[in-house]
Design a protein around this motif. Sequence first.
Motif, PDB file in Angstrom:
ATOM      1  N   THR A   1       0.898  -1.063   0.105  1.00 27.85           N
ATOM      2  CA  THR A   1       0.060  -0.074  -0.113  1.00 27.85           C
ATOM      3  C   THR A   1       0.954   1.154   0.055  1.00 27.85           C
ATOM      4  O   THR A   1       1.719   1.530   0.940  1.00 27.85           O
ATOM      5  N   LEU A   2       0.677   2.052  -0.737  1.00 26.06           N
ATOM      6  CA  LEU A   2       1.343   3.369  -0.923  1.00 26.06           C
ATOM      7  C   LEU A   2       0.326   4.423  -0.273  1.00 26.06           C
ATOM      8  O   LEU A   2      -0.868   4.344  -0.572  1.00 26.06           O
ATOM      9  N   HIS A   3       0.919   5.419   0.470  1.00 30.79           N
ATOM     10  CA  HIS A   3       0.198   6.290   1.293  1.00 30.79           C
ATOM     11  C   HIS A   3       0.585   7.749   1.208  1.00 30.79           C
ATOM     12  O   HIS A   3       2.015   8.009   1.003  1.00 30.79           O
ATOM     13  N   THR A   4      -0.155   8.706   0.877  1.00 28.80           N
ATOM     14  CA  THR A   4      -0.064   9.867   0.749  1.00 28.80           C
ATOM     15  C   THR A   4      -1.288  10.702   1.412  1.00 28.80           C
ATOM     16  O   THR A   4      -2.059  10.132   2.065  1.00 28.80           O
ATOM     17  N   LEU A   5      -1.324  12.028   1.114  1.00 28.17           N
ATOM     18  CA  LEU A   5      -2.473  12.949   1.482  1.00 28.17           C
ATOM     19  C   LEU A   5      -3.441  13.451   0.415  1.00 28.17           C
ATOM     20  O   LEU A   5      -2.630  13.625  -0.565  1.00 28.17           O
ATOM     21  N   ASN A   6      -4.470  13.988   0.918  1.00 28.75           N
ATOM     22  CA  ASN A   6      -5.231  14.855   0.069  1.00 28.75           C
ATOM     23  C   ASN A   6      -4.419  16.170  -0.314  1.00 28.75           C
ATOM     24  O   ASN A   6      -3.902  16.950   0.858  1.00 28.75           O
ATOM     25  N   ARG A   7      -4.780  17.052  -1.297  1.00 25.28           N
ATOM     26  CA  ARG A   7      -4.189  18.356  -1.306  1.00 25.28           C
ATOM     27  C   ARG A   7      -4.720  19.181  -0.292  1.00 25.28           C
ATOM     28  O   ARG A   7      -5.865  19.167   0.080  1.00 25.28           O
ATOM     29  N   GLY A   8      -3.832  19.840   0.283  1.00 27.44           N
ATOM     30  CA  GLY A   8      -4.244  20.970   1.190  1.00 27.44           C
ATOM     31  C   GLY A   8      -4.276  20.566   2.520  1.00 27.44           C
ATOM     32  O   GLY A   8      -4.479  21.173   3.644  1.00 27.44           O
ATOM     33  N   ILE A   9      -4.063  19.293   2.833  1.00 28.64           N
ATOM     34  CA  ILE A   9      -4.466  18.673   4.160  1.00 28.64           C
ATOM     35  C   ILE A   9      -2.949  19.339   5.408  1.00 28.64           C
ATOM     36  O   ILE A   9      -3.748  19.845   6.297  1.00 28.64           O
ATOM     37  N   LYS A  10      -1.901  19.509   5.056  1.00 26.62           N
ATOM     38  CA  LYS A  10      -1.192  19.759   5.656  1.00 26.62           C
ATOM     39  C   LYS A  10      -0.310  21.223   5.374  1.00 26.62           C
ATOM     40  O   LYS A  10       0.476  21.661   5.701  1.00 26.62           O
ATOM     41  N   GLY A  11      -0.963  21.788   4.138  1.00 26.83           N
ATOM     42  CA  GLY A  11      -0.339  23.053   3.800  1.00 26.83           C
ATOM     43  C   GLY A  11       0.517  23.044   2.823  1.00 26.83           C
ATOM     44  O   GLY A  11       1.163  24.289   2.727  1.00 26.83           O
ATOM     45  N   SER A  12       1.475  22.001   2.642  1.00 26.86           N
ATOM     46  CA  SER A  12       2.676  21.919   2.049  1.00 26.86           C
ATOM     47  C   SER A  12       2.542  21.836   0.418  1.00 26.86           C
ATOM     48  O   SER A  12       3.528  21.559  -0.060  1.00 26.86           O
ATOM     49  N   GLY A  13       1.333  21.578   0.069  1.00 24.61           N
ATOM     50  CA  GLY A  13       1.195  21.646  -1.487  1.00 24.61           C
ATOM     51  C   GLY A  13       1.711  20.232  -2.056  1.00 24.61           C
ATOM     52  O   GLY A  13       1.691  18.941  -1.093  1.00 24.61           O
TER      53      GLY A  13
ATOM     54  N   LEU B   1      -0.132   9.388 -10.317  1.00 26.48           N
ATOM     55  CA  LEU B   1      -0.171   9.282  -8.847  1.00 26.48           C
ATOM     56  C   LEU B   1       0.359  10.759  -8.255  1.00 26.48           C
ATOM     57  O   LEU B   1       1.386  11.319  -8.687  1.00 26.48           O
ATOM     58  N   LEU B   2      -0.488  11.353  -7.483  1.00 29.21           N
ATOM     59  CA  LEU B   2      -0.118  12.635  -6.998  1.00 29.21           C
ATOM     60  C   LEU B   2       0.300  12.497  -5.392  1.00 29.21           C
ATOM     61  O   LEU B   2      -0.590  12.087  -4.615  1.00 29.21           O
ATOM     62  N   VAL B   3       1.252  12.989  -5.074  1.00 28.70           N
ATOM     63  CA  VAL B   3       1.970  13.029  -3.755  1.00 28.70           C
ATOM     64  C   VAL B   3       1.649  14.349  -3.008  1.00 28.70           C
ATOM     65  O   VAL B   3       2.410  15.174  -3.557  1.00 28.70           O
ATOM     66  N   CYS B   4       1.065  14.509  -2.002  1.00 31.37           N
ATOM     67  CA  CYS B   4       0.669  15.698  -1.421  1.00 31.37           C
ATOM     68  C   CYS B   4       0.985  15.747   0.092  1.00 31.37           C
ATOM     69  O   CYS B   4       1.186  14.725   0.846  1.00 31.37           O
ATOM     70  N   GLY B   5       1.544  16.830   0.777  1.00 30.08           N
ATOM     71  CA  GLY B   5       1.664  17.076   2.141  1.00 30.08           C
ATOM     72  C   GLY B   5       3.155  16.464   2.734  1.00 30.08           C
ATOM     73  O   GLY B   5       3.155  16.119   3.691  1.00 30.08           O
ATOM     74  N   ASP B   6       3.858  16.279   1.630  1.00 35.32           N
ATOM     75  CA  ASP B   6       5.304  15.622   1.730  1.00 35.32           C
ATOM     76  C   ASP B   6       5.111  14.320   2.285  1.00 35.32           C
ATOM     77  O   ASP B   6       6.076  13.861   3.180  1.00 35.32           O
ATOM     78  N   LEU B   7       4.021  13.438   2.129  1.00 36.74           N
ATOM     79  CA  LEU B   7       4.037  12.204   2.864  1.00 36.74           C
ATOM     80  C   LEU B   7       3.752  11.218   1.713  1.00 36.74           C
ATOM     81  O   LEU B   7       2.981  11.269   0.824  1.00 36.74           O
ATOM     82  N   PHE B   8       4.732  10.277   1.675  1.00 37.23           N
ATOM     83  CA  PHE B   8       4.913   9.227   0.666  1.00 37.23           C
ATOM     84  C   PHE B   8       5.479   8.058   1.430  1.00 37.23           C
ATOM     85  O   PHE B   8       6.713   8.088   1.502  1.00 37.23           O
ATOM     86  N   THR B   9       4.735   7.040   1.597  1.00 31.56           N
ATOM     87  CA  THR B   9       5.190   5.762   2.190  1.00 31.56           C
ATOM     88  C   THR B   9       4.602   4.658   1.634  1.00 31.56           C
ATOM     89  O   THR B   9       3.849   4.462   0.695  1.00 31.56           O
ATOM     90  N   THR B  10       5.392   3.497   1.975  1.00 27.81           N
ATOM     91  CA  THR B  10       5.059   2.024   1.510  1.00 27.81           C
ATOM     92  C   THR B  10       5.067   1.228   2.386  1.00 27.81           C
ATOM     93  O   THR B  10       5.891   1.171   3.506  1.00 27.81           O
ATOM     94  N   THR B  11       4.034   0.252   2.349  1.00 27.33           N
ATOM     95  CA  THR B  11       4.207  -0.832   3.431  1.00 27.33           C
ATOM     96  C   THR B  11       4.921  -1.998   2.982  1.00 27.33           C
ATOM     97  O   THR B  11       5.433  -1.928   1.739  1.00 27.33           O
ATOM     98  N   ALA B  12       5.189  -2.894   3.563  1.00 28.72           N
ATOM     99  CA  ALA B  12       5.911  -4.281   3.015  1.00 28.72           C
ATOM    100  C   ALA B  12       5.065  -5.079   2.248  1.00 28.72           C
ATOM    101  O   ALA B  12       3.788  -4.821   2.341  1.00 28.72           O
ATOM    102  N   VAL B  13       5.506  -6.034   1.544  1.00 32.72           N
ATOM    103  CA  VAL B  13       4.654  -6.919   0.573  1.00 32.72           C
ATOM    104  C   VAL B  13       3.879  -7.834   1.585  1.00 32.72           C
ATOM    105  O   VAL B  13       4.386  -8.338   2.642  1.00 32.72           O
ATOM    106  N   SER B  14       2.724  -8.112   1.343  1.00 29.53           N
ATOM    107  CA  SER B  14       1.697  -9.000   1.917  1.00 29.53           C
ATOM    108  C   SER B  14       1.067  -9.697   1.031  1.00 29.53           C
ATOM    109  O   SER B  14       0.880  -9.412   0.220  1.00 29.53           O
ATOM    110  N   GLY B  15       0.652 -11.047   1.588  1.00 30.62           N
ATOM    111  CA  GLY B  15      -0.085 -11.872   0.651  1.00 30.62           C
ATOM    112  C   GLY B  15      -1.775 -11.612   0.681  1.00 30.62           C
ATOM    113  O   GLY B  15      -2.260 -10.748   1.331  1.00 30.62           O
TER     114      GLY B  15
END
Length: 202
Positions: free
Chosen positions: A150-162, A188-202
Amino acid sequence: MAVVALAAGAVGCKDKDSPSAVSTGSTGPAAESTAPGAPIAPGEPDPAGTATPSASAVTPATSAPATGSGPGRCTTKALSMSLKQGDTGAGQVHYRLTLVNKSSASCTLTGFPGVSLIRRDGSVIGEPAEREGAAGRTTVIKAGDSAEVTLHTLNRGIKGSGCWDRPDYLRVYPPGSREALTLANPQLLVCGDLFTTTAVSG
């Protein structure tokens, strides 16, 4: 849409209904080297999930190997991938990255992939995805079956960092591999300077 190594498209933060796409296995863009032992962009996470090995320690990936003690690691050439946006809520945006074992034998993946947003000239946008959560257990993927991250980011404007620039490519190193799967124009749009990935799972 042109697909480079293996790929699938995803919508940006506001488009929640874009269909998934599946990679076709064509070769990667000229701007990116996918040869075994190719250097990783500065700051990019180690795709093996451990200390970055030297070029001489890297074993070239060819197919999903099998050994007498059990299935071997899933190599890049044994995998295809797809990407689509999942549920959103409270400003959180998640993308489901699915890795499919297209070989004829079972193989395994353990740990985190290396995931980066790439410009057409091969440079990295922002920072490679950081690791989120535990490394988890080894996932055995039977022929034709799949595993996910799972790749995780934020919606635009949530943290004010664009938001970062939209990438021309999404580059994914499966755990343990130095060859990448590449998706052209992933939306794919990354916002709020948050971009993470989980480990692989089945």
